[in-house]
Scaffold this motif. Structure first.
Motif, mmCIF file in Angstrom:
data_model
loop_
_atom_site.group_PDB
_atom_site.id
_atom_site.type_symbol
_atom_site.label_atom_id
_atom_site.label_comp_id
_atom_site.label_asym_id
_atom_site.label_seq_id
_atom_site.Cartn_x
_atom_site.Cartn_y
_atom_site.Cartn_z
ATOM 1 N N THR A 71 0.687 -1.257 0.068
ATOM 2 C CA THR A 71 0.180 -0.066 0.149
ATOM 3 C C THR A 71 0.762 1.280 0.035
ATOM 4 N N GLY A 72 2.181 1.094 0.435
ATOM 5 C CA GLY A 72 2.901 2.486 0.585
ATOM 6 C C GLY A 72 2.597 3.102 1.892
ATOM 7 N N TYR A 73 1.963 2.712 2.687
ATOM 8 C CA TYR A 73 1.546 3.249 4.081
ATOM 9 C C TYR A 73 3.088 3.200 4.646
ATOM 10 N N ASP A 74 3.131 4.090 5.433
ATOM 11 C CA ASP A 74 4.536 3.990 6.678
ATOM 12 C C ASP A 74 3.735 3.404 7.821
ATOM 13 N N GLN A 75 4.450 2.827 8.842
ATOM 14 C CA GLN A 75 4.081 2.349 9.980
ATOM 15 C C GLN A 75 3.149 3.295 10.736
ATOM 16 N N ALA A 76 3.454 4.535 10.878
ATOM 17 C CA ALA A 76 2.339 5.321 11.556
ATOM 18 C C ALA A 76 0.993 5.656 10.727
ATOM 19 N N PHE A 84 -7.844 1.173 0.983
ATOM 20 C CA PHE A 84 -6.984 1.062 -0.326
ATOM 21 C C PHE A 84 -7.168 2.358 -1.200
ATOM 22 N N GLU A 85 -8.029 2.949 -1.243
ATOM 23 C CA GLU A 85 -8.361 4.150 -2.050
ATOM 24 C C GLU A 85 -7.194 5.401 -1.608
ATOM 25 N N ARG A 86 -7.129 5.362 -0.026
ATOM 26 C CA ARG A 86 -6.175 6.467 0.320
ATOM 27 C C ARG A 86 -4.887 5.851 0.638
ATOM 28 N N ALA A 87 -4.551 4.755 -0.035
ATOM 29 C CA ALA A 87 -3.180 4.125 0.209
ATOM 30 C C ALA A 87 -2.166 5.194 -0.577
ATOM 31 N N PRO A 88 -1.131 5.435 0.157
ATOM 32 C CA PRO A 88 -0.438 6.560 -0.574
ATOM 33 C C PRO A 88 0.362 5.991 -1.824
ATOM 34 N N ARG A 89 0.571 4.836 -2.027
ATOM 35 C CA ARG A 89 1.105 4.284 -3.442
ATOM 36 C C ARG A 89 1.001 2.812 -3.481
ATOM 37 N N LEU A 90 0.048 2.216 -4.160
ATOM 38 C CA LEU A 90 -0.215 0.934 -4.417
ATOM 39 C C LEU A 90 1.062 0.403 -5.259
ATOM 40 N N ASN A 91 1.595 -0.583 -4.549
ATOM 41 C CA ASN A 91 3.028 -1.209 -5.418
ATOM 42 C C ASN A 91 2.547 -1.688 -6.700
ATOM 43 N N GLU A 92 3.276 -1.407 -7.747
ATOM 44 C CA GLU A 92 2.832 -1.802 -9.073
ATOM 45 C C GLU A 92 3.350 -3.319 -9.306
ATOM 46 N N GLU A 93 4.043 -3.914 -8.384
ATOM 47 C CA GLU A 93 4.555 -5.183 -8.299
ATOM 48 C C GLU A 93 3.577 -6.166 -7.946
ATOM 49 N N ARG A 94 2.386 -5.616 -7.376
ATOM 50 C CA ARG A 94 1.254 -6.652 -7.059
ATOM 51 C C ARG A 94 0.753 -7.175 -8.146
ATOM 52 N N LEU A 95 1.001 -6.598 -9.513
ATOM 53 C CA LEU A 95 0.550 -7.118 -10.754
ATOM 54 C C LEU A 95 1.283 -8.495 -10.875
ATOM 55 N N LEU A 96 2.170 -8.809 -10.194
ATOM 56 C CA LEU A 96 3.029 -9.993 -10.510
ATOM 57 C C LEU A 96 2.440 -10.908 -9.607
#
Length: 125
Positions: free
Chosen positions: A48-53, A69-81
């Motif tokens: 998700t790109g969230y940090d721990q805080a 998930f909508e507010r996740a900072p950056r969904l990892n593109e590698e999830r497509l793998l």
């Protein structure tokens, strides 16, 4: 793939539930197999790109799964793998973007619980 009205209703119920209500199940699954909640957090942060805080705040805010998930900072593109089956559903065949991301997290936690090395779970090697 067309889903039934009942399946759509169940899917929407999942989207509307709080991420905080799902999180303990992910942790429990991992801990039953001698993994830690820190490792579960690492997997969620990777996806998700969230940090721990930010992750802790999102859980504490009781955001819906959809908001989480909508507010996740950056969904990892590698999830497509991420491929394979979760509860009989092939992750790579899930068409709804939100449901696909949820299934990706399910698969990552499954892999963690099955004892895969963290580098493999996070698609590093």
């Amino acid at each position: 793939m067309v889903i039934s009205a009942r399946a759509a209703q169940n899917q929407q119920r999942l989207f509307d539930s709080t991420f905080a209500s799902l999180y303990p199940a992910y942790v429990a699954k991992a801990e039953r197999k001698a993994r830690t909640h820190e490792e579960v957090d690492q997997v969620i942060r990777w996806l998700t790109g969230y940090d721990q805080a930010g992750l802790e705040q999102a859980i504490g805010d009781e955001r819906s799964v959809e908001e989480f998930f909508e507010r996740a900072p950056r969904l990892n593109e590698e999830r497509l793998l991420i491929t394979g089956s979760v509860c009989g559903v092939k992750v790579q065949e899930v068409e709804d973007p939100l449901m696909h991301t949820i299934r990706c997290l399910d698969k990552l936690v499954d892999e963690l619980a099955k004892g895969k090395a963290m580098d493999k779970v996070l698609r590093r090697a």
